[in-house]
Design a protein around this motif. Structure first.
Motif, PDB file in Angstrom:
ATOM      1  N   PRO A   1       0.814  -1.218   0.000  1.00  0.00           N
ATOM      2  CA  PRO A   1       0.000   0.000   0.000  1.00  0.00           C
ATOM      3  C   PRO A   1       0.847   1.267   0.000  1.00  0.00           C
ATOM      4  N   ASP A   2       0.515   2.182  -0.882  1.00  0.00           N
ATOM      5  CA  ASP A   2       1.143   3.504  -0.945  1.00  0.00           C
ATOM      6  C   ASP A   2       2.669   3.419  -0.934  1.00  0.00           C
ATOM      7  N   PRO A   3       3.283   2.734  -1.901  1.00  0.00           N
ATOM      8  CA  PRO A   3       4.748   2.667  -1.947  1.00  0.00           C
ATOM      9  C   PRO A   3       5.332   4.006  -2.367  1.00  0.00           C
ATOM     10  N   PRO A   4       6.625   4.226  -2.136  1.00  0.00           N
ATOM     11  CA  PRO A   4       7.245   5.476  -2.561  1.00  0.00           C
ATOM     12  C   PRO A   4       7.155   5.697  -4.065  1.00  0.00           C
ATOM     13  N   GLU A   5       7.070   4.605  -4.806  1.00  0.00           N
ATOM     14  CA  GLU A   5       7.013   4.633  -6.267  1.00  0.00           C
ATOM     15  C   GLU A   5       6.309   3.353  -6.695  1.00  0.00           C
ATOM     16  N   THR A   6       5.470   3.415  -7.702  1.00  0.00           N
ATOM     17  CA  THR A   6       4.840   2.193  -8.176  1.00  0.00           C
ATOM     18  C   THR A   6       5.837   1.374  -8.988  1.00  0.00           C
ATOM     19  N   TRP A   7       5.576   0.084  -9.060  1.00  0.00           N
ATOM     20  CA  TRP A   7       6.424  -0.780  -9.885  1.00  0.00           C
ATOM     21  C   TRP A   7       6.385  -0.330 -11.338  1.00  0.00           C
ATOM     22  N   ALA A   8       5.229   0.072 -11.819  1.00  0.00           N
ATOM     23  CA  ALA A   8       5.111   0.518 -13.210  1.00  0.00           C
ATOM     24  C   ALA A   8       5.955   1.763 -13.458  1.00  0.00           C
ATOM     25  N   ALA A   9       5.944   2.698 -12.517  1.00  0.00           N
ATOM     26  CA  ALA A   9       6.738   3.920 -12.688  1.00  0.00           C
ATOM     27  C   ALA A   9       8.232   3.601 -12.684  1.00  0.00           C
ATOM     28  N   PHE A  10       8.647   2.713 -11.785  1.00  0.00           N
ATOM     29  CA  PHE A  10      10.045   2.286 -11.738  1.00  0.00           C
ATOM     30  C   PHE A  10      10.444   1.640 -13.058  1.00  0.00           C
ATOM     31  N   SER A  11       9.646   0.725 -13.548  1.00  0.00           N
ATOM     32  CA  SER A  11       9.948   0.031 -14.799  1.00  0.00           C
ATOM     33  C   SER A  11      10.039   1.001 -15.961  1.00  0.00           C
ATOM     34  N   ASP A  12       9.139   1.981 -15.987  1.00  0.00           N
ATOM     35  CA  ASP A  12       9.115   2.944 -17.091  1.00  0.00           C
ATOM     36  C   ASP A  12      10.366   3.815 -17.107  1.00  0.00           C
ATOM     37  N   ARG A  13      10.817   4.261 -15.931  1.00  0.00           N
ATOM     38  CA  ARG A  13      11.994   5.140 -15.934  1.00  0.00           C
ATOM     39  C   ARG A  13      13.272   4.366 -16.276  1.00  0.00           C
ATOM     40  N   VAL A  14      13.340   3.095 -15.864  1.00  0.00           N
ATOM     41  CA  VAL A  14      14.485   2.270 -16.260  1.00  0.00           C
ATOM     42  C   VAL A  14      14.476   2.063 -17.771  1.00  0.00           C
ATOM     43  N   ALA A  15      13.297   1.810 -18.335  1.00  0.00           N
ATOM     44  CA  ALA A  15      13.189   1.622 -19.781  1.00  0.00           C
ATOM     45  C   ALA A  15      13.608   2.884 -20.527  1.00  0.00           C
ATOM     46  N   ASP A  16      13.267   4.050 -19.977  1.00  0.00           N
ATOM     47  CA  ASP A  16      13.649   5.297 -20.622  1.00  0.00           C
ATOM     48  C   ASP A  16      15.169   5.471 -20.606  1.00  0.00           C
ATOM     49  N   ALA A  17      15.803   5.143 -19.478  1.00  0.00           N
ATOM     50  CA  ALA A  17      17.264   5.225 -19.407  1.00  0.00           C
ATOM     51  C   ALA A  17      17.910   4.296 -20.438  1.00  0.00           C
ATOM     52  N   LYS A  18      17.386   3.091 -20.549  1.00  0.00           N
ATOM     53  CA  LYS A  18      17.925   2.129 -21.518  1.00  0.00           C
ATOM     54  C   LYS A  18      17.824   2.680 -22.929  1.00  0.00           C
ATOM     55  N   ALA A  19      16.689   3.280 -23.265  1.00  0.00           N
ATOM     56  CA  ALA A  19      16.484   3.815 -24.610  1.00  0.00           C
ATOM     57  C   ALA A  19      17.437   4.972 -24.898  1.00  0.00           C
ATOM     58  N   VAL A  20      17.648   5.833 -23.903  1.00  0.00           N
ATOM     59  CA  VAL A  20      18.558   6.966 -24.087  1.00  0.00           C
ATOM     60  C   VAL A  20      19.993   6.481 -24.304  1.00  0.00           C
ATOM     61  N   MET A  21      20.431   5.504 -23.527  1.00  0.00           N
ATOM     62  CA  MET A  21      21.811   5.033 -23.617  1.00  0.00           C
ATOM     63  C   MET A  21      22.050   4.199 -24.872  1.00  0.00           C
ATOM     64  N   GLN A  22      21.005   3.582 -25.387  1.00  0.00           N
ATOM     65  CA  GLN A  22      21.143   2.675 -26.520  1.00  0.00           C
ATOM     66  C   GLN A  22      21.746   3.366 -27.742  1.00  0.00           C
ATOM     67  N   GLY A  23      21.434   4.612 -27.945  1.00  0.00           N
ATOM     68  CA  GLY A  23      21.954   5.296 -29.118  1.00  0.00           C
ATOM     69  C   GLY A  23      22.956   6.380 -28.799  1.00  0.00           C
ATOM     70  N   ALA A  24      23.589   6.294 -27.633  1.00  0.00           N
ATOM     71  CA  ALA A  24      24.429   7.405 -27.179  1.00  0.00           C
ATOM     72  C   ALA A  24      25.865   7.345 -27.675  1.00  0.00           C
ATOM     73  N   GLY A  25      26.312   6.213 -28.194  1.00  0.00           N
ATOM     74  CA  GLY A  25      27.686   6.114 -28.662  1.00  0.00           C
ATOM     75  C   GLY A  25      28.090   4.683 -28.919  1.00  0.00           C
ATOM     76  N   GLU A  26      29.303   4.513 -29.437  1.00  0.00           N
ATOM     77  CA  GLU A  26      29.801   3.165 -29.714  1.00  0.00           C
ATOM     78  C   GLU A  26      30.212   2.445 -28.436  1.00  0.00           C
ATOM     79  N   THR A  27      30.745   3.180 -27.474  1.00  0.00           N
ATOM     80  CA  THR A  27      31.119   2.619 -26.176  1.00  0.00           C
ATOM     81  C   THR A  27      30.519   3.505 -25.100  1.00  0.00           C
ATOM     82  N   VAL A  28      29.537   2.980 -24.404  1.00  0.00           N
ATOM     83  CA  VAL A  28      28.812   3.743 -23.390  1.00  0.00           C
ATOM     84  C   VAL A  28      29.015   3.060 -22.043  1.00  0.00           C
ATOM     85  N   LEU A  29      29.292   3.850 -21.025  1.00  0.00           N
ATOM     86  CA  LEU A  29      29.479   3.332 -19.673  1.00  0.00           C
ATOM     87  C   LEU A  29      28.473   4.009 -18.753  1.00  0.00           C
TER      88      LEU A  29
END
Length: 220
Positions: A124-152
């Motif tokens: 009940p009433d978590p600091p963040e929903t699982w869906a919101a957590f999953s969505d922001r991780v997915a957004d980070a993955k998408a941003v990094m995917q096209g950021a360069g040949e070698t990304v850290l």
């Protein structure tokens, strides 16, 4: 085709008033990893971190070991979920297990069960929903995917494990199974193209040898 290295932060301060600070060992781990990556010829052309102190301090040690300055981009999708707040939310109206925040065995056993509940929207009433957590991780993955040949990137075990689970298209419960295996300063490698990403290495520790394992190998 690019290579993405997503690294879990070095040892932080479990059980302390402020977890989000690297221990002395954590600083040594991060420098050792930077040195190992330099030997492998890894030189990133783009760098990302979450907004947490342990991410910034780990990257500083890696950069020192690499012998090269880095200018990271901060992405909130690489932040860890609020595990303390999540545990407290679950036990807001019930007695919490002894040592939930201070004893490693109690903490991680309780965290595993709590994350599974969180994924089912049963906390009940978590600091963040699982869906919101999953969505922001997915957004980070998408941003990094096209950021360069070698990304850290430097992140945390929960966010990295969710990224891996999404790439492998596993059931949701595999996220916490992956997270609880992840070592401090572990390297997870992905191969990315313009429209796909593949897991190429999981939980690797190129900075740890038989001689250094007793000191440098930690999980929390």
């Amino acid at each position: 085709m690019g290579v993405l290295y997503v690294i879990r932060h070095a040892q932080a301060s479990f059980g302390a008033a402020d977890y989000d600070v690297l221990s002395d060992l954590g600083h040594r781990q991060s420098r050792a990893l930077g040195q190992a990556l330099a030997v492998q010829g890894v030189m990133p052309d783009a760098v990302f971190i979450g907004a947490q102190r342990r991410h910034r301090e780990t990257l500083a040690g890696i950069a020192d070991g690499l012998g090269a300055p880095v200018q990271p981009q901060v992405h909130a999708g690489l932040n860890e979920f609020d595990f303390k707040g999540l545990l407290d939310a679950r036990f807001r109206d019930a007695p919490a297990p002894d040592g939930m925040h201070s004893d490693r065995r109690s903490h991680f056993r309780t965290l595993r069960d709590t994350v599974l509940m969180w994924q089912r929207d049963e906390v009940p009433d978590p600091p963040e929903t699982w869906a919101a957590f999953s969505d922001r991780v997915a957004d980070a993955k998408a941003v990094m995917q096209g950021a360069g040949e070698t990304v850290l990137a430097v992140s945390s075990g929960g966010a990295i494990s969710q990224m891996i689970a999404s790439v492998l298209q596993t059931p949701a419960d595999q996220q916490i199974a992956l997270q609880l295996q992840m070592k401090n300063c572990a390297v997870n490698r992905f191969i990315s193209t313009s429209n796909a990403m593949y897991l190429h290495g999981f939980n690797e520790t190129p900075h740890i040898t038989a001689e250094t394992a007793e000191e440098l190998l930690t999980y929390s």
